[in-house]
Design a protein around this motif. Structure first.
Motif, PDB file in Angstrom:
ATOM      1  N   VAL A 257       1.401  31.332 -59.006  1.00 37.42           N
ATOM      2  CA  VAL A 257       0.173  31.192 -58.213  1.00 37.42           C
ATOM      3  C   VAL A 257       0.437  30.096 -57.187  1.00 37.42           C
ATOM      4  O   VAL A 257       0.533  28.910 -57.519  1.00 37.42           O
ATOM      5  CB  VAL A 257      -1.036  30.833 -59.100  1.00 37.42           C
ATOM      6  CG1 VAL A 257      -2.296  30.718 -58.247  1.00 37.42           C
ATOM      7  CG2 VAL A 257      -1.222  31.881 -60.197  1.00 37.42           C
ATOM      8  N   TRP A 258       0.569  30.501 -55.936  1.00 37.86           N
ATOM      9  CA  TRP A 258       0.997  29.590 -54.854  1.00 37.86           C
ATOM     10  C   TRP A 258       0.047  29.748 -53.664  1.00 37.86           C
ATOM     11  O   TRP A 258      -0.206  30.866 -53.206  1.00 37.86           O
ATOM     12  CB  TRP A 258       2.430  29.919 -54.445  1.00 37.86           C
ATOM     13  CG  TRP A 258       2.960  29.117 -53.302  1.00 37.86           C
ATOM     14  CD1 TRP A 258       2.891  29.424 -51.977  1.00 37.86           C
ATOM     15  CD2 TRP A 258       3.669  27.877 -53.377  1.00 37.86           C
ATOM     16  NE1 TRP A 258       3.507  28.460 -51.224  1.00 37.86           N
ATOM     17  CE2 TRP A 258       3.997  27.492 -52.059  1.00 37.86           C
ATOM     18  CE3 TRP A 258       4.068  27.063 -54.435  1.00 37.86           C
ATOM     19  CZ2 TRP A 258       4.699  26.331 -51.762  1.00 37.86           C
ATOM     20  CZ3 TRP A 258       4.760  25.915 -54.140  1.00 37.86           C
ATOM     21  CH2 TRP A 258       5.079  25.544 -52.835  1.00 37.86           C
ATOM     22  N   ARG A 259      -0.480  28.646 -53.188  1.00 40.61           N
ATOM     23  CA  ARG A 259      -1.387  28.686 -52.049  1.00 40.61           C
ATOM     24  C   ARG A 259      -0.926  27.675 -50.995  1.00 40.61           C
ATOM     25  O   ARG A 259      -0.409  26.607 -51.348  1.00 40.61           O
ATOM     26  CB  ARG A 259      -2.819  28.357 -52.485  1.00 40.61           C
ATOM     27  CG  ARG A 259      -3.385  29.385 -53.464  1.00 40.61           C
ATOM     28  CD  ARG A 259      -4.630  28.890 -54.152  1.00 40.61           C
ATOM     29  NE  ARG A 259      -5.136  29.864 -55.111  1.00 40.61           N
ATOM     30  CZ  ARG A 259      -6.028  29.602 -56.042  1.00 40.61           C
ATOM     31  NH1 ARG A 259      -6.522  28.399 -56.153  1.00 40.61           N
ATOM     32  NH2 ARG A 259      -6.438  30.548 -56.871  1.00 40.61           N
TER      33      ARG A 259
ATOM     34  N   ARG B  69      -1.070  26.346 -61.282  1.00 37.91           N
ATOM     35  CA  ARG B  69      -1.013  26.842 -59.905  1.00 37.91           C
ATOM     36  C   ARG B  69      -0.585  25.708 -58.983  1.00 37.91           C
ATOM     37  O   ARG B  69      -0.778  24.518 -59.292  1.00 37.91           O
ATOM     38  CB  ARG B  69      -2.363  27.424 -59.478  1.00 37.91           C
ATOM     39  CG  ARG B  69      -3.523  26.463 -59.517  1.00 37.91           C
ATOM     40  CD  ARG B  69      -4.816  27.102 -59.012  1.00 37.91           C
ATOM     41  NE  ARG B  69      -5.944  26.184 -59.151  1.00 37.91           N
ATOM     42  CZ  ARG B  69      -6.826  26.221 -60.143  1.00 37.91           C
ATOM     43  NH1 ARG B  69      -6.734  27.151 -61.081  1.00 37.91           N
ATOM     44  NH2 ARG B  69      -7.806  25.343 -60.200  1.00 37.91           N
TER      45      ARG B  69
END
Length: 618
Positions: free
Chosen positions: A93-95, A132
């Motif tokens: 989970v990468w933002r 994340r």
């Protein structure tokens, strides 16, 4: 086996039991899935230099792939038991947020909003990974990395390991081959399973012998939604911190024990009792498990610390005794809090806690000069919280720093600040003269002493000395239709109490006799207490939640003529009794007997006459 079930089995690498603290954290997280999950932990650090975002993302994916805990989720079996399911591969989970186009003065606030919003996003406990990453670009050579993780899969002692490995993987472009071989988390769970649980529970029962009354600041509020705690940050000046460390060394105790003792003394004065309990967080990493120092996961445990205080004992001796008592429980610190509370038989033991966080993030090489792959890691901070009424976090260093979490819907900030000041005052007493008796340690400020000694006790006034039944009947005459208890009006409550009082008199209740009342908080409880008073007898309140041993001691000591409980109320017939008032009672007769815990921990009764009750109410 179907094709679908084969695929599902191949996607699951392992199914494991939960560690003691995992059970509690998972419970708190799924109890109210709509509210804020305060056990979402954030690690935020700034990066200076020419950062390759894709390369960092590859490193993050390799980190998740390397550690089973970062690929674990929690699911409940049909039996009701919870297990952690480790996936063979969990999606990263990468933002990313690029704020470089904003005006320089706007970027800090925009970045902080992103960090705050990220912390508010709940994890789905059944869908790993429970971690994340968010990368915020503040400029060409300025970035902020936010790592959010659920506390159930990672503890604070794991953070330096995670950061160190993330930076290594960044330099190595995701290649983990040079990192040391990991010892699997299942080995730790197997270590727990191999302990002598019977001996450990016996040790905890011995430590809490005679303790039967929870040490809580605020009674538990049913169905209360969790909230983000308020925070009071404070510290001990550097020079005083150095003297405090030296004083601990002179006494032969750890700084942790000093803070624990000081917190226990503050709590003792706050609760007005000399036998207190609060939660303490221990690292939980067994020294006899090779490689445990480099393992990533949840090893910590929150355990009850009991501290009895004697006003004549010196402050220094108190700290030495505290450390000695805790040392005897070291090998039993793996047992879960819920199991300890069941073994002790006292239900909830505390609603305050403290943790001594001696895992500085610079142990991961994150000091101001750290240089990793052409990058400089400028700073790092962790953001976490606790659900307790008061939660104290101590950070040792050149300057001893503290954070006091408090529940803002239960505690005023001013009260939390006062508690923080009292802790600093007690630590100052340790530095000043540890030979001073505990009873002479000044905890309150001058202003607080003034309130207690002048304003609060200035209560002299003329009072009418009448019995409680008389005062209640006067209120009934004034407002018979007003609500009094639950859905009962004053008139209805009075009539029910009168009928029950006449039944009690027929069964032997009267002046100089005791009637035990063992009912939960309800309108029935109010009716019963009033009926006993109207009969002329004295009531003995017995909490239905008390352990059986405490109830037995109270009943043996009070020797009541009757015991009113839910079963008795369901059987007694009051329909044939009149509902008019019974007349005055003797003011010199006992009105009630209240049992408290004496210095030995056994219940001790205090008799109150009708005369005292009437004067107080009037």
């Amino acid at each position: 086996m179907t094709v679908k079930s084969r695929a599902k089995s191949r996607s699951i690498e392992d199914i494991l039991p939960l560690s003691p603290l995992q059970e509690g954290l998972v419970f708190h997280s799924v109890y109210d899935e709509q509210g804020v999950d305060i056990y979402t932990v954030q690690l935020v650090f700034d990066i200076e230099g020419s950062l390759d975002a894709d390369r960092l993302r590859t490193a993050a994916q390799a980190l998740v792939r390397r550690h089973t805990n970062l690929r674990a989720g929690f699911r409940q079996r049909k039996s009701g038991d919870w297990v952690q399911v480790v996936l063979a591969d969990a999606p990263l989970v990468w933002r990313r947020h690029d704020l470089s186009a904003l005006d320089g003065s706007e970027r800090p606030a925009a970045a902080e909003r992103i960090v705050a919003a990220d912390r508010a996003v709940r994890f789905d406990m059944g869908r790993p990974p429970l971690v994340r990453f968010t990368l915020i670009t503040l400029g060409p050579d300025r970035h902020r990395l936010v790592l959010a993780v659920h506390h159930a899969v990672l503890d604070g002692w794991s953070l330096p390991v995670v950061l160190r490995e993330l930076m290594h993987l960044y330099v190595a472009r995701g290649d983990a081959s040079a990192l040391p071989r990991l010892r699997p988390y299942r080995d730790y769970l197997a270590w727990i399973a191999g302990r002598d649980r019977g001996a450990s529970l016996a040790a905890w029962r011995e430590a809490f012998a005679g303790f039967d009354e929870p040490a809580t600041v605020i009674p538990a509020v049913k169905d209360r939604a969790p909230v983000i705690p308020g925070k009071v940050e404070f510290s001990v000046p550097a020079a005083a911190s150095a003297r405090l460390t030296e004083r601990a060394r002179e006494l032969g105790v750890t700084l942790n024990s000093v803070v624990q003792g000081a917190w226990g003394l503050v709590l003792s004065r706050l609760l007005g009792r000399d036998d207190v309990v609060f939660g303490v967080t221990v690292s939980g990493r067994p020294a006899d498990l090779d490689g445990v120092e480099d393992m990533v996961g949840l090893f910590i445990n929150t355990l009850p610390l009991r501290l009895t205080l004697n006003d004549r004992e010196s402050l220094g001796d108190l700290l030495v005794r505290l450390q000695s008592e805790q040392s005897r429980l070291l090998e039993h610190q793996y047992v879960g809090l819920a199991e300890i509370q069941r073994a002790v038989g006292a239900g909830e033991l505390f609603d305050t806690s403290m943790v001594f966080e001696n895992y500085p993030l610079d142990s991961a090489g994150l000091d101001d000069s750290a240089d990793v792959g052409g990058l400089r890691l400028a700073s790092a901070q962790s953001r976490s919280a606790m659900h307790y009424t008061y939660g104290l976090v101590a950070h040792p260093g050149d300057q001893l720093k503290f954070r006091l979490d408090y529940q803002p819907d239960l505690i005023d900030r001013a009260d939390a600040e006062a508690v923080a000041e009292r802790l600093v005052r007690v630590l100052g007493a340790v530095v000043g003269d540890p030979s001073v008796p505990v009873g002479q340690v000044e905890v309150l400020s001058e202003a607080e002493r003034g309130w207690v000694l002048d304003e609060w006790i200035d209560t002299a006034r003329e009072v009418s000395v009448r019995s409680l039944p008389e005062l209640f009947e006067e209120q009934v005459a004034r407002s018979p239709e007003a609500l009094a208890a639950g859905s009962l009006t004053y008139g209805e409550l009075n009539a029910r109490a009168n009928r029950l009082a006449r039944a009690l008199v027929e069964l032997g209740a009267g002046p100089e006799r005791f009637v035990a009342v063992r009912l939960p908080r309800s309108a029935d409880l109010v009716v019963a207490l009033l009926a006993v008073l109207k009969s002329g007898a004295a009531y003995v309140p017995v909490d239905p939640e008390y352990p059986a041993e405490r109830v037995a001691v109270i009943l043996e000591d009070a020797a009541p003529a009757l015991v009113i409980d839910e079963g008795w109320l369901a059987q007694v017939d009051t329909s044939g009794h009149g509902d008019s008032d019974l007349g005055p009672v003797d003011l010199s007769s006992p009105a009630y007997v209240i049992f408290t815990s004496g210095s030995t921990g056994r219940p001790k009764g205090v008799v109150v006459e009708h005369r005292s009750v009437g004067a107080y109410v009037g």
